[in-house]
Enzyme design. Sequence first.
Site, PDB file in Angstrom:
ATOM      1  N   ARG A 156     -24.679   7.076  12.396  1.00 23.46           N
ATOM      2  CA  ARG A 156     -24.151   7.221  11.034  1.00 23.46           C
ATOM      3  C   ARG A 156     -22.713   6.715  11.012  1.00 23.46           C
ATOM      4  O   ARG A 156     -21.983   6.903  11.978  1.00 23.46           O
ATOM      5  CB  ARG A 156     -24.132   8.690  10.593  1.00 23.46           C
ATOM      6  N   THR A 206       4.521   1.712   6.663  1.00 24.51           N
ATOM      7  CA  THR A 206       3.097   1.374   6.736  1.00 24.51           C
ATOM      8  C   THR A 206       2.382   2.440   7.538  1.00 24.51           C
ATOM      9  O   THR A 206       2.890   2.884   8.571  1.00 24.51           O
ATOM     10  CB  THR A 206       2.811  -0.004   7.380  1.00 24.51           C
ATOM     11  N   ILE A 207       1.215   2.867   7.044  1.00 30.05           N
ATOM     12  CA  ILE A 207       0.470   3.836   7.849  1.00 30.05           C
ATOM     13  C   ILE A 207      -0.052   3.168   9.115  1.00 30.05           C
ATOM     14  O   ILE A 207      -0.337   3.827  10.089  1.00 30.05           O
ATOM     15  CB  ILE A 207      -0.695   4.491   7.071  1.00 30.05           C
ATOM     16  N   ASP A 208      -0.155   1.827   9.093  1.00 31.47           N
ATOM     17  CA  ASP A 208      -0.719   1.112  10.248  1.00 31.47           C
ATOM     18  C   ASP A 208       0.208   1.134  11.469  1.00 31.47           C
ATOM     19  O   ASP A 208      -0.219   0.855  12.580  1.00 31.47           O
ATOM     20  CB  ASP A 208      -0.998  -0.351   9.892  1.00 31.47           C
ATOM     21  N   GLU A 213     -10.531  -1.031  11.054  1.00 29.17           N
ATOM     22  CA  GLU A 213     -11.161  -1.950  10.096  1.00 29.17           C
ATOM     23  C   GLU A 213     -10.921  -3.426  10.460  1.00 29.17           C
ATOM     24  O   GLU A 213     -11.694  -4.296  10.091  1.00 29.17           O
ATOM     25  CB  GLU A 213     -10.646  -1.680   8.683  1.00 29.17           C
ATOM     26  N   MET A 235      -8.226   2.791   9.133  1.00 24.30           N
ATOM     27  CA  MET A 235      -7.386   1.658   8.755  1.00 24.30           C
ATOM     28  C   MET A 235      -6.704   1.057   9.983  1.00 24.30           C
ATOM     29  O   MET A 235      -6.649   1.682  11.043  1.00 24.30           O
ATOM     30  CB  MET A 235      -6.375   2.071   7.690  1.00 24.30           C
ATOM     31  N   GLY A 236      -6.173  -0.133   9.800  1.00 25.27           N
ATOM     32  CA  GLY A 236      -5.552  -0.864  10.914  1.00 25.27           C
ATOM     33  C   GLY A 236      -5.948  -2.318  10.802  1.00 25.27           C
ATOM     34  O   GLY A 236      -6.989  -2.733  11.305  1.00 25.27           O
ATOM     35  N   ARG A 237      -5.131  -3.057  10.053  1.00 24.30           N
ATOM     36  CA  ARG A 237      -5.463  -4.456   9.769  1.00 24.30           C
ATOM     37  C   ARG A 237      -5.247  -5.353  10.994  1.00 24.30           C
ATOM     38  O   ARG A 237      -6.162  -6.055  11.428  1.00 24.30           O
ATOM     39  CB  ARG A 237      -4.587  -4.941   8.610  1.00 24.30           C
ATOM     40  N   GLY A 296       0.837  -1.205   0.000  1.00 25.35           N
ATOM     41  CA  GLY A 296       0.000   0.000   0.000  1.00 25.35           C
ATOM     42  C   GLY A 296       0.866   1.247   0.000  1.00 25.35           C
ATOM     43  O   GLY A 296       1.905   1.267   0.649  1.00 25.35           O
TER      44      GLY A 296
HETATM   45  O1  F6P Z   1      -0.991  -0.543   3.971  1.00 26.86           O
HETATM   46  C1  F6P Z   1      -1.808  -0.958   5.015  1.00 26.86           C
HETATM   47  C2  F6P Z   1      -3.246  -0.743   4.626  1.00 26.86           C
HETATM   48  O2  F6P Z   1      -3.497   0.635   4.492  1.00 26.86           O
HETATM   49  C3  F6P Z   1      -4.203  -1.384   5.624  1.00 26.86           C
HETATM   50  O3  F6P Z   1      -4.528  -0.573   6.690  1.00 26.86           O
HETATM   51  C4  F6P Z   1      -5.387  -1.689   4.752  1.00 26.86           C
HETATM   52  O4  F6P Z   1      -6.111  -2.801   5.246  1.00 26.86           O
HETATM   53  C5  F6P Z   1      -4.773  -2.011   3.436  1.00 26.86           C
HETATM   54  O5  F6P Z   1      -3.545  -1.356   3.391  1.00 26.86           O
HETATM   55  C6  F6P Z   1      -5.632  -1.597   2.276  1.00 26.86           C
HETATM   56  O6  F6P Z   1      -5.026  -2.018   1.111  1.00 26.86           O
HETATM   57  P1  F6P Z   1      -5.480  -1.684  -0.368  1.00 26.86           P
HETATM   58  O7  F6P Z   1      -4.860  -0.379  -0.725  1.00 26.86           O
HETATM   59  O8  F6P Z   1      -4.927  -2.797  -1.173  1.00 26.86           O
HETATM   60  O9  F6P Z   1      -6.955  -1.590  -0.380  1.00 26.86           O
END
Ligand code: F6P
Length: 345
Positions: free
Chosen positions: A269, A127-129, A224, A171-173, A11
């Site tokens: 919402r 990574t932004i995460d 997420e 975000m935050g996998r 990403g």
């Molecule tokens: O790079 C990490 C991330 O931003 C996660 O937080 C997110 O789940 C994923 O990438 C989203 O990826 P893509 O750009 O493939 O939708």
Amino acid sequence: MARIGLLTGGGDCPGLNAVIRAAVRRGLSAETHSFVGFRNGWAGLLQDEASELTLQSTVGILPRGGTILGTSRTNPFAGGNDGLDRIRRTLSAHGVDALIPIGGEDTLGVALRLHREGIPVVGVPKTIDNDLGGTDVTFGFQTAVQIVTDAIDRLHTTAESHHRVMVVEVMGRHAGWIATHAGIAGGADAILVPERPFDIEEVCAHLRRRHERGRTFSIVVVAEGAVPLQGTLQTVAGTATDAFGHRRLGGIGVTLEQEIEARTGYESRVTILGHVQRGGTPVAFDRVLATRFGVAAVEAVIGGRFGTMVALRATEIVEVDLEQALRSPKLLDPTLYQTAELFFG
Ligand code: F6P
């Protein structure tokens, strides 16, 4: 004099261009190293798509989001790809002595595999995460936190006016760093993170108590990757996966919006911030960190310290063992979450 290959994988992330610029500047200002940029992550090495990186071609990119090299989630070892041979061929065609892959767990996982095969690599964590091991922070994270905080501030005023529950999906996998930092900064009333499966009834009870105390609106931040406690709530999981086997996330906020409204009667919402968090110009902190990483990575190459990853430890840039850095993700500090909890409600 070394010829250094650069690529950005996974990403995108604000600060990637700052790393590229810094690496090239460090290698070309007083010494005569040269740089080749591979396009679209590992795809560029598989398909031999490359271009020379020079002072001229990297000028003016410091504040620019995204990556001038392009990126992809291509896995050179997936689905029977003979990645290694093709990568070796491309590297040799360009006379590359060392490779600096800039990426997260997947991109750097490939880098580690190449290192084990004798290809000289130095990784730059991205990574932004903020969930990569070995480094205290990754660039892009602060930018994402600022974007989410600004969004929460805006949602606060409309939530208050309409007496609504606003669910903000971020975000935050694997880790809830963005949710927790932005939740603290934005004054969230509840924060749901992947590290702590949530009980929807508890979330609703908490919102009810808040309303009983006279508050007529609430902000719920959810990462997420957050999941309900087993058996407490039905969620719809998507099935699409990327080349590294990661499921495409997103949508937990919609479930929460519906459940909270149905269970509490409070109008709710959802706002899914999605890729807005990754787009645009990096904040100053990320530009500085990315610049320091770019310079340090080239210095590690010049020093022949391969199989390493540059990292931030406290205020210092250090080199850590790549294998060790990738061993496990960096999950949320429980003490930080406890601090956030003090302000719930
Ligand atoms: O790079 C990490 C991330 O931003 C996660 O937080 C997110 O789940 C994923 O990438 C989203 O990826 P893509 O750009 O493939 O939708």
